[in-house]
Scaffold this motif. Sequence first.
Motif, short mmCIF file in Angstrom:
data_model
loop_
_atom_site.label_atom_id
_atom_site.label_comp_id
_atom_site.label_asym_id
_atom_site.label_seq_id
_atom_site.Cartn_x
_atom_site.Cartn_y
_atom_site.Cartn_z
N ARG A 97 -44.44 23.82 43.54
CA ARG A 97 -44.30 24.24 44.92
C ARG A 97 -42.86 24.66 45.24
O ARG A 97 -42.60 25.70 45.84
CB ARG A 97 -44.70 23.09 45.84
CG ARG A 97 -45.58 23.46 47.00
CD ARG A 97 -46.23 22.22 47.59
NE ARG A 97 -47.62 22.15 47.17
CZ ARG A 97 -48.57 22.91 47.68
NH1 ARG A 97 -48.31 23.77 48.64
NH2 ARG A 97 -49.82 22.81 47.25
N GLU A 98 -41.93 23.79 44.84
CA GLU A 98 -40.51 24.01 45.09
C GLU A 98 -40.03 25.31 44.42
O GLU A 98 -39.36 26.13 45.04
CB GLU A 98 -39.74 22.80 44.53
CG GLU A 98 -38.25 22.83 44.72
CD GLU A 98 -37.81 22.37 46.10
OE1 GLU A 98 -38.68 21.93 46.91
OE2 GLU A 98 -36.61 22.48 46.37
N ALA A 99 -40.43 25.49 43.16
CA ALA A 99 -40.00 26.67 42.41
C ALA A 99 -40.62 27.94 42.99
O ALA A 99 -39.94 28.96 43.13
CB ALA A 99 -40.37 26.53 40.93
N ALA A 100 -41.90 27.87 43.34
CA ALA A 100 -42.58 29.05 43.91
C ALA A 100 -41.97 29.40 45.27
O ALA A 100 -41.78 30.58 45.58
CB ALA A 100 -44.07 28.80 44.03
N ALA A 101 -41.64 28.38 46.06
CA ALA A 101 -41.03 28.64 47.38
C ALA A 101 -39.66 29.30 47.19
O ALA A 101 -39.32 30.24 47.92
CB ALA A 101 -40.90 27.33 48.16
N VAL A 119 -41.90 28.09 35.13
CA VAL A 119 -41.97 26.66 35.39
C VAL A 119 -42.58 25.95 34.18
O VAL A 119 -43.58 26.42 33.62
CB VAL A 119 -42.81 26.39 36.67
CG1 VAL A 119 -43.08 24.90 36.84
CG2 VAL A 119 -42.09 26.94 37.90
N ASN A 120 -41.96 24.87 33.75
CA ASN A 120 -42.49 24.08 32.64
C ASN A 120 -43.65 23.21 33.12
O ASN A 120 -43.53 22.53 34.15
CB ASN A 120 -41.40 23.18 32.06
CG ASN A 120 -40.30 23.98 31.40
OD1 ASN A 120 -40.50 24.54 30.32
ND2 ASN A 120 -39.15 24.06 32.06
N VAL A 121 -44.74 23.26 32.39
CA VAL A 121 -45.90 22.45 32.75
C VAL A 121 -46.26 21.61 31.54
O VAL A 121 -46.41 22.12 30.43
CB VAL A 121 -47.08 23.36 33.18
CG1 VAL A 121 -48.36 22.57 33.33
CG2 VAL A 121 -46.73 24.08 34.49
N SER A 122 -46.36 20.30 31.73
CA SER A 122 -46.61 19.42 30.60
C SER A 122 -48.10 19.30 30.32
O SER A 122 -48.94 19.66 31.15
CB SER A 122 -45.97 18.06 30.83
OG SER A 122 -46.67 17.42 31.86
N VAL A 138 -50.74 27.36 45.65
CA VAL A 138 -49.29 27.43 45.80
C VAL A 138 -48.83 28.89 45.95
O VAL A 138 -48.00 29.21 46.81
CB VAL A 138 -48.58 26.76 44.60
CG1 VAL A 138 -47.10 27.09 44.56
CG2 VAL A 138 -48.79 25.25 44.64
N LEU A 139 -49.40 29.77 45.12
CA LEU A 139 -49.01 31.18 45.19
C LEU A 139 -49.44 31.78 46.52
O LEU A 139 -48.69 32.55 47.14
CB LEU A 139 -49.63 31.96 44.02
CG LEU A 139 -49.11 31.58 42.63
CD1 LEU A 139 -49.91 32.28 41.54
CD2 LEU A 139 -47.63 31.90 42.49
#
Length: 293
Positions: A97-101, A119-122, A138-139
């Motif tokens: 959310r933070e990165a997309a914003a 964004v890294n996703v585990s 989110v997008l």
Amino acid sequence: AAKDHGKGRYAAYDLELDRRSVQHAELGAELRQALGTHGQLHLVYQPIVTLPEGQITGVEALIRWQHPQRGLIPPSEFIPVAERTGLIVPLGRWIMREAAAQAAAWADDPATASITMSVNVSARQLREPGFPEELAAVLHETGLEPSRFTVEVTETAVFDSDAALTALRGIHRLGARVALDDFGTGHSSLGLLRTCPVDILKVDKSFVDGVTGTAEQAAIAISLIQITSTLRLAAVAEGVETAEQAEVLHRLGYRLAQGFYFSRPASPGQIYPLLTRAAHAQEVAADPYRGVH
Ligand code: C2E
Ligand code: MG
Ligand code: MG
Ligand code: MG
């Protein structure tokens, strides 16, 4: 005596294990708290640049934890704890959310409009049911164009997991990009390229380090650029630290790179002037993955 010695060793080992699991439990509890507090967790952004120009096409979001007593804790220490405790799910949601914003804010500014966000996703986060739907939400909420968003996953996260593969297909269907991170260090690298919907290979730093060495040391980086070119994938060379590496990578055919040589990860405020300078390169910026599907 040998037996006593062995027993002592086991005891020491158990103690060490206990101490570590207590530390992990503490760290987990503190991370849970940090997630509910404002200001301890933040994202920094590292540019991804073109070779040879060094123009920024996008950034990768990297999490930082500024602990009030322990100081800065690196992600290599707390991401594994977050994975084990399941905290990675709410944490990962916050990161996305933070990165997309942030990316949407840059997209609204004509001076930085063309920047992409990775964004890294585990593994655990990717396998969580509903991950693509959450990304879609989110997008939608941030208004970020899906093609400006890249999900970075490691081979290990995808290997042997139908749930992860299904999630990647869902991400692709949204129009977002998929990058295989630390490529070449996992145990299934090349086979994955056939089964996995992937757009970008991030060639691991260990192979980038080899490009200025012997033919043997450079071989993997050379093979990978050939494969990506044949499969029409984008390749990003990770962990570039010297001008010589950048130059050799360019000569080998690499067109995108990332590393301390170009820029360390930095705050949005520190990154902004670099991004506005990047905006002058309109033809590069218009489609950073041109020729790539
Ligand atoms: P990664 O995704 O492969 O990220 C690259 C790491 O290499 C980052 O470390 C970055 O600071 C570092 N790096 C970049 N350029 C250079 C260079 O030229 N030299 C050297 N020595 N290092 C360089 P960082 O930020 O400590 O992250 C480590 C790993 O932690 C990441 O590897 C990623 O796997 C994980 N991570 C970081 N942020 C997140 C996050 O938000 N979510 C998840 N799930 N994992 C994250
Ligand atoms: Mg990454
Ligand atoms: Mg990486
Ligand atoms: Mg890495």
